[in-house]
Design an enzyme around this catalytic site. Structure first.
Site, short mmCIF file in Angstrom:
data_model
loop_
_atom_site.label_atom_id
_atom_site.label_comp_id
_atom_site.label_asym_id
_atom_site.label_seq_id
_atom_site.Cartn_x
_atom_site.Cartn_y
_atom_site.Cartn_z
N HIS A 103 84.38 35.02 58.62
CA HIS A 103 85.50 34.82 59.55
C HIS A 103 86.83 34.52 58.82
O HIS A 103 87.84 35.17 59.05
CB HIS A 103 85.22 33.67 60.53
CG HIS A 103 83.95 33.84 61.32
ND1 HIS A 103 83.49 35.06 61.71
CD2 HIS A 103 83.05 32.94 61.81
CE1 HIS A 103 82.36 34.92 62.40
NE2 HIS A 103 82.07 33.63 62.46
N TYR A 109 85.52 36.87 64.99
CA TYR A 109 86.86 36.32 64.81
C TYR A 109 87.93 37.42 64.83
O TYR A 109 89.07 37.18 65.20
CB TYR A 109 86.94 35.46 63.53
CG TYR A 109 86.71 34.01 63.92
CD1 TYR A 109 85.49 33.62 64.45
CD2 TYR A 109 87.73 33.07 63.83
CE1 TYR A 109 85.29 32.32 64.88
CE2 TYR A 109 87.54 31.76 64.26
CZ TYR A 109 86.31 31.40 64.79
OH TYR A 109 86.12 30.12 65.23
N SER A 157 66.67 37.84 75.18
CA SER A 157 66.25 36.51 75.63
C SER A 157 66.95 35.40 74.84
O SER A 157 66.78 34.22 75.11
CB SER A 157 64.74 36.37 75.42
OG SER A 157 64.44 36.66 74.06
N1 NDP Z 1 74.09 32.08 68.67
C1 NDP Z 1 75.32 32.18 68.20
O1 NDP Z 1 76.24 31.46 68.60
C2 NDP Z 1 75.65 33.20 67.16
C3 NDP Z 1 74.69 34.06 66.67
N2 NDP Z 1 75.02 35.01 65.75
C4 NDP Z 1 74.01 35.96 65.26
O2 NDP Z 1 73.51 36.71 66.35
C5 NDP Z 1 72.12 36.98 66.19
C6 NDP Z 1 71.36 36.41 67.38
O3 NDP Z 1 71.60 35.03 67.47
P1 NDP Z 1 70.83 34.09 68.50
O4 NDP Z 1 70.85 34.69 69.85
O5 NDP Z 1 71.36 32.74 68.29
O6 NDP Z 1 69.37 34.17 67.93
P2 NDP Z 1 68.02 33.64 68.56
O7 NDP Z 1 67.35 32.80 67.56
O8 NDP Z 1 68.23 33.11 69.92
O9 NDP Z 1 67.17 35.00 68.61
C7 NDP Z 1 67.39 36.05 69.54
C8 NDP Z 1 66.06 36.58 70.03
O10 NDP Z 1 65.36 37.16 68.94
C9 NDP Z 1 63.97 36.89 69.05
N3 NDP Z 1 63.56 36.16 67.85
C10 NDP Z 1 63.94 34.94 67.43
N4 NDP Z 1 63.35 34.61 66.27
C11 NDP Z 1 62.59 35.65 65.93
C12 NDP Z 1 61.75 35.94 64.82
N5 NDP Z 1 61.58 35.07 63.83
N6 NDP Z 1 61.11 37.12 64.80
C13 NDP Z 1 61.29 38.01 65.78
N7 NDP Z 1 62.07 37.79 66.84
C14 NDP Z 1 62.71 36.65 66.92
C15 NDP Z 1 63.79 36.03 70.28
O11 NDP Z 1 63.41 36.88 71.36
P3 NDP Z 1 61.91 37.16 71.78
O12 NDP Z 1 61.06 36.06 71.28
O13 NDP Z 1 61.97 37.24 73.27
O14 NDP Z 1 61.63 38.47 71.17
C16 NDP Z 1 65.16 35.47 70.54
O15 NDP Z 1 65.37 35.25 71.91
C17 NDP Z 1 71.73 36.35 64.86
O16 NDP Z 1 71.83 37.34 63.87
C18 NDP Z 1 72.80 35.28 64.65
O17 NDP Z 1 72.98 35.01 63.29
C19 NDP Z 1 76.30 35.18 65.32
C20 NDP Z 1 77.30 34.36 65.78
C21 NDP Z 1 77.07 33.27 66.68
O1 LIG Z 2 79.78 32.82 63.79
C1 LIG Z 2 79.79 31.65 64.12
O2 LIG Z 2 80.80 31.20 64.90
C2 LIG Z 2 80.65 30.04 65.67
C3 LIG Z 2 82.05 29.63 66.09
O3 LIG Z 2 82.60 30.62 66.90
P1 LIG Z 2 83.76 30.24 67.93
O4 LIG Z 2 84.20 31.56 68.43
O5 LIG Z 2 83.13 29.37 68.96
O6 LIG Z 2 84.79 29.51 67.15
C4 LIG Z 2 79.97 28.94 64.90
O7 LIG Z 2 79.70 27.83 65.75
C5 LIG Z 2 78.68 29.44 64.32
O8 LIG Z 2 78.11 28.45 63.48
C6 LIG Z 2 78.89 30.68 63.51
O9 LIG Z 2 77.63 31.26 63.18
#
Ligand code: NDP
Ligand SMILES: O=C1O[C@H](COP(=O)(O)O)[C@@H](O)[C@H](O)[C@H]1O
Length: 617
Positions: free
Chosen positions: A318, A257, A91
């Site tokens: 990265h 990256y 999600s």
């Molecule tokens: N978003 C980005 O651009 C990037 C993200 N990442 C990494 O990827 C991973 C996912 O990122 P992202 O999708 O942004 O994360 P989200 O904050 O959107 O979390 C993903 C899902 O995890 C569940 N969740 C969120 N917070 C909690 C919590 N405190 N406890 C339990 N479940 C939780 C929720 O689903 P539900 O409530 O339905 O269970 C949510 O939809 C992270 O480790 C992030 O650091 C890395 C690079 C870029």
């Molecule tokens: O891992 C991450 O990367 C994005 C940047 O990725 P890009 O492929 O769009 O350059 C950055 O925005 C984010 O803060 C970081 O967690």
């Protein structure tokens, strides 16, 4: 892992005469048609006899851990095996933005095996239909083949399912296991879990998935997203916990990256062209710069970001990964372990980062053209007194024979004036240059510079000096330019596509091994502790600017000028035209500044900054 190609039974062509060539080449093949042709004619086989293309390949230990005993594998063809991909945290932002679209792109381009299913798993209650609805909004088709896009999307969405559950519930993962088994309907199963969730629940999910939803017949692999801890200690602890349930071979630590096209090309450029590798050392390279900038702030991710900051978010992973690839010695082969061994070696040869070689900044609110841009601490999820850096610049050094004394500069920031990521290699000045008179006093302006622009508008260009045609002797700066958009019509795949495909194929070259991670944290941990314990105040910079002036001091301290702020290239015509009036302006400006700044360097760099901003207007 060495790769061999074996005949697929339906192939009528005999390829054995050039098997050896293809086995060498297959890892690096990027042409989609060629690879698709390979898939049609062969199965890619690993040396242990199990094909790599989603055909049974058991990662060590996972069978024994799940069942308590080894299961002998029969030979299965693609038709009798099933790949199940479970996106945990389906999600969330990353899943919607990157993972589902990448899976669809792989499907669209025929990279996925014949039998596959995609499961979304998260706590949010959703039906299969609702998941399909949600992800259909982010799917896009490749530009060159739009005709059957809608059909392909529908076919793909039919393979997507959803299971709602808690992240720490073995019972819920058992339910998922039952659903997966049902879809696998007796076929040999390979299972890939993508942990797209916050790091505090990684271990719970790995425990539940590995004990209750591992494949009993094929391989089970887990892709883990960053952050891998906050420092050496927490990273080691995370690795230790993950290894209670998984072997190192099952863990695919992703750094997206490494999946970017230009980063892949870095090694090709260096090791397959005679003209570069001999220059790749302190003898010819003056400094190397790794630059990351985004023209937006932490919008929406302030809660996560404040706990990590730009050094952990971008530099420690990265940029450092790219640096390691750039600076490593020639690996014994293109095998994942050979490459990763070299990366570890170079990381271990690096000097621990010192605070005096680092500048930190944080963006503040700014108004421009009637529009106002919020500061970092205006984000409601960020504490008002936060000193978390959103910008950092650092000078790193590698203590080995190849790189002794060469500054490797890194610069990463959010809410800057532009979005870009690039590697800049500045070569030494030409000794005893016959043409030095034509360059004036500033020899830096005439330095050869190799630029790998990772994004946007991927390009590799080399700045050279040449003669302006005519009877006189005027020198000019030109670019030998490989601009991807004009050279190739094919769209560049997203990094997540390449990395997902590699994880499916069991190719670990672009994933981070635990000892690489340890070495990376060892470099940054003492610095991060010092910044945090001493609450080092970041230098404020306006949203949309070029970042703190301190970054110029840092570069100047090491006799370096940031290549992305250089006044030649794109800026040269504007520079030439406006020089006279700018000089006058600078003179006025400097006399007013001289009262404020006693430090001469700061004084001149500030003038330089203003000059640059004026040129841009
Ligand atoms: N978003 C980005 O651009 C990037 C993200 N990442 C990494 O990827 C991973 C996912 O990122 P992202 O999708 O942004 O994360 P989200 O904050 O959107 O979390 C993903 C899902 O995890 C569940 N969740 C969120 N917070 C909690 C919590 N405190 N406890 C339990 N479940 C939780 C929720 O689903 P539900 O409530 O339905 O269970 C949510 O939809 C992270 O480790 C992030 O650091 C890395 C690079 C870029
Ligand atoms: O891992 C991450 O990367 C994005 C940047 O990725 P890009 O492929 O769009 O350059 C950055 O925005 C984010 O803060 C970081 O967690």
């Amino acid at each position: 892992m060495a790769i061999q190609l074996s005949h697929f039974s339906s192939s009528s062509t005999t390829f054995s005469s050039f098997d050896h060539k293809i086995s060498y080449f297959s890892k690096w093949v990027t042409d989609i048609h060629f690879r698709r042709q390979l898939r049609n004619n062969f199965e890619l086989k690993s040396t242990n006899g199990y094909p790599l293309n989603a055909i049974p390949m058991q990662d060590e230990g996972s069978v024994a851990k799940t069942l308590g005993e080894e299961v002998p594998f029969p030979e299965f063809g693609e038709a009798n095996s099933m790949l199940s991909i479970t996106v945990v945290g389906a999600s969330g932002d990353l899943a919607k933005k990157k993972i589902f679209p990448a899976l669809f792109a792989l499907y669209y381009e025929d990279w996925l095996p014949e039998n596959f299913v995609v499961y979304g798993y998260a706590r949010t209650k959703m039906t299969d239909e609702e998941l399909r609805n949600m992800i259909s909004k982010t799917l896009t088709c490749r530009i060159d083949r739009r005709e059957n896009c809608q059909d392909k999307m529908e076919e793909f969405l039919k393979r997507c399912f959803y299971h709602s559950g808690q992240y720490n519930s073995e019972e819920h993962f058992l339910e998922l296991n039952c659903k997966l088994k049902e879809r696998e309907s007796g076929k040999l199963s390979n299972r890939l879990f993508y942990l797209s969730i916050p790091p505090n629940i990684f271990v719970d999910v790995v425990r539940c998935a590995s004990t209750k939803a591992s494949s009993a017949t094929g391989w089970t692999r887990v892709i883990v997203e960053k952050p891998f801890g906050r420092d050496s200690e927490s990273s080691r602890e995370l690795t230790k916990c993950l290894k209670q349930y998984l072997t190192e071979d099952q863990i695919f630590r992703i750094d997206h990256y490494l999946g970017k096209e230009l980063v892949e090309n870095l090694s090709v450029l260096r090791f397959s062209n005679l003209v570069f590798e001999p220059l790749w050392s302190r003898n010819y390279i003056r400094n190397v710069q790794f630059i990351f900038s985004e023209d937006f702030g932490t919008e929406g991710r302030g809660g996560y970001f404040d706990n990590y900051g730009i050094i952990r978010d971008i530099m420690q992973n990265h940029l450092l990964q790219i640096l390691a690839l750039f600076a490593m010695e020639t690996p014994v082969s293109l095998d994942a372990e050979d490459i990763r061994n070299e990366k570890v070696k170079v990381l271990k040869s690096m000097k621990q980062l010192q605070l005096e070689d680092v500048v930190v900044g944080q963006y503040k609110g700014h108004s421009k053209g009637g529009k106002s841009y919020p500061g970092y601490i205006d984000d409601p999820t960020v504490p008002k007194d936060s000193v978390t850096p959103t910008f950092a610049a650092a000078a790193l050094f590698i203590n080995n024979a190849r790189w002794d004394g060469v500054p490797f500069l890194m610069k990463a920031g959010k809410a800057l004036h532009t979005k870009r990521a690039e590697i800049r290699v500045q070569f030494r000045h030409v000794p005893g240059n016959l043409y030095r008179r034509n360059f004036g006093t500033d020899v830096d302006k005439a330095t050869n510079e190799l630029v790998l622009r990772l994004q946007p508008d991927e390009a590799i260009y080399l700045k050279i000096n040449n003669k302006v045609p005519g009877l006189g002797m005027r020198l000019d700066r030109s670019d030998l330019n490989l601009f991807y958009k004009t050279r190739y019509t094919r769209e560049i795949p997203d990094a997540y596509e390449r990395l997902l495909l590699d994880a499916i194929e069991g190719e670990r070259r672009l994933f981070i091994r635990s000892d690489e991670l340890d070495a990376a944290w060892a470099l940054f941990t003492p610095l991060l502790k010092e910044i945090e314990e001493n609450k080092i105040m970041p230098e404020l910079y306006p949203y949309g600017s070029r970042g703190p002036v301190g970054a110029h001091y840092l570069a100047a301290k090491h006799n370096v000028r940031w290549g992305d702020l250089s006044v030649d290239g794109l800026f040269l015509p504007a520079f030439a035209a406006g020089k006279i009036c700018l000089d006058g302006f600078l003179l006025l400006y400097s006399s007013s500044l001289s009262k404020k700044f006693k430090d001469q360097k700061r004084f001149w760099w500030s003038g330089f900054e203003v000059l640059l901003s004026v040129i841009q207007i």
